[in-house]
Design an enzyme around this catalytic site. Structure first.
Site, short mmCIF file in Angstrom:
data_model
loop_
_atom_site.label_atom_id
_atom_site.label_comp_id
_atom_site.label_asym_id
_atom_site.label_seq_id
_atom_site.Cartn_x
_atom_site.Cartn_y
_atom_site.Cartn_z
N ASN A 32 0.78 -1.18 0.23
CA ASN A 32 -0.33 0.28 -0.26
C ASN A 32 1.11 1.19 -0.18
OD1 ASN A 32 1.05 0.61 2.70
ND2 ASN A 32 -1.45 0.28 4.02
N TYR A 145 1.55 -3.03 17.46
CA TYR A 145 2.60 -3.92 17.52
C TYR A 145 2.86 -5.51 16.95
CZ TYR A 145 6.28 -5.23 13.85
OH TYR A 145 7.95 -5.67 12.97
N LYS A 149 1.44 -8.34 15.85
CA LYS A 149 1.85 -9.16 15.84
C LYS A 149 2.19 -11.64 16.81
CE LYS A 149 4.89 -7.42 12.58
NZ LYS A 149 4.88 -8.42 11.31
#
Ligand code: UDP
Length: 313
Positions: A32, A145, A149
């Site tokens: 992206n 994050y 994850k």
């Protein structure tokens, strides 16, 4: 094989695309461009086996042509960038990951998740092996994050259990090399750019926190070995040579013969105090270990940044 690399225009992704093409595969690079950069892959576009698709994995992705393998790397990885829009970071690691797992299922493709040493949080044990469950602050600024994850790993394992999907999980430790963005915000790029420009080197905290830096070509070799092994992981991929951040700064100053001075700034919240991979599993299962010493890797990345800065100034 036809291989999809999500986050393929990023620093690690672009090296991976190049290597897979050199092995004769067809590569579809999906990105992206939030942190990925077209410049990283422009030179690959002349190769008829390479194609680029501008796409965010948060949206479903369909392909009529058969996909054999998927490397899922799409997610900003530098703390500055993944904290810019934390909700989006979580979406990439949950909705985005579900989309990619669904795609893998539809194509009966093998899928590899680029997980991270951040699943260990601020570890209480060192070195970290894969059985360590981690110490993550669920409500801190890194959680988007780290927890993202961690959830992605869970999703991978649930797709394996529920649908028999052929999954691979790698946990990537700090990696560096050419094609890192000048404004990446991570320690390697910051320190080298500061040293080259003669600016103050910004050490966060007292600089006694440690990291272990893996050169990008070593990492990419490990990724490909893992994808093509019979082992689903998770497996740590990183360089076990641990160094304090202050020593790293001093080495860079010395290597570049720089006049930069060290300055000490506030340590970001939840910044891990130590990080060092135990790579016994990668050695035994994949016959993999890093080959590039920090001193050599620093030469390659410094040359790259020198050229980049000269072009800009
Ligand atoms: N760091 C630093 N100065 C910088 C950037 C980072 O001292 O300009 C420190 C940071 O606080 C951390 C380590 O270097 O302790 C590695 O940070 P980075 O952002 O590269 O990645 P992390 O390993 O924290 O994900």
């Amino acid at each position: 094989m036809r291989i999809l690399v999500t986050g393929g225009s990023g620093f690690i992704g672009s090296f991976l695309c190049e290597k897979l093409l050199s092995e004769g595969h067809q590569v579809v690079c999906l990105d992206n461009l939030f942190t990925g950069n077209q410049e990283n892959i422009d030179y690959l576009k002349a190769n008829p086996n390479f194609s680029f698709v501008l796409h965010d994995i948060i949206e479903p992705f369909y392909s009529e042509e058969k996909i054999d393998q998927i490397y899922n790397l799409a997610c900003p990885a530098s703390p500055v960038h993944y904290q810019k829009n934390p909700v989006r970071t979580i979406k990439a690691n949950t909705i985005g990951v579900i989309n990619m797992l669904g795609l893998a299922r539809a194509h009966q493709a093998r899928i590899l998740q680029a997980s991270t040493s951040e699943v260990y949080g601020d570890p209480e044990v060192s070195p970290q092996d894969e059985t360590y469950r981690g110490a993550v602050n669920t409500i801190g600024p890194r959680a988007c994050y780290d927890e993202g994850k961690r959830c992605a790993e869970t999703l991978f394992c649930d797709y394996k259990r529920m649908h028999g999907l052929d999954v691979r999980i790698i946990r990537i430790f700090n990696t560096y090399g050419p094609k890192m963005a000048l404004n990446d915000g991570r320690v390697m790029s910051n320190f080298i750019v500061q040293a080259l420009k003669g600016e103050d080197i910004t050490i966060y905290g007292d600089g006694n926190q440690t990291r272990s830096f893996c050169y990008v070509s070593d990492l990419v070799d490990g990724m490909i070995k893992m994808m093509n092994s019979d082992f689903s992981g998770p497996v740590n991929l990183g360089n076990p040579n641990e160094i304090t951040i202050k020593t790293l700064a001093e080495r860079i100053i010395e290597k570049l013969n720089s006049k930069s001075k060290l300055i000490f700034m506030n340590l970001p919240e939840d910044d891990p105090k130590q990080r060092c991979p135990d790579i016994s599993l990668a050695k035994s299962k994949l016959n993999w270990e890093p080959k590039v010493y920090l001193d050599e890797g620093l030469n390659y990345i410094s040359d790259f940044f020198k050229k980049k800065i000269e072009n800009i100034v």
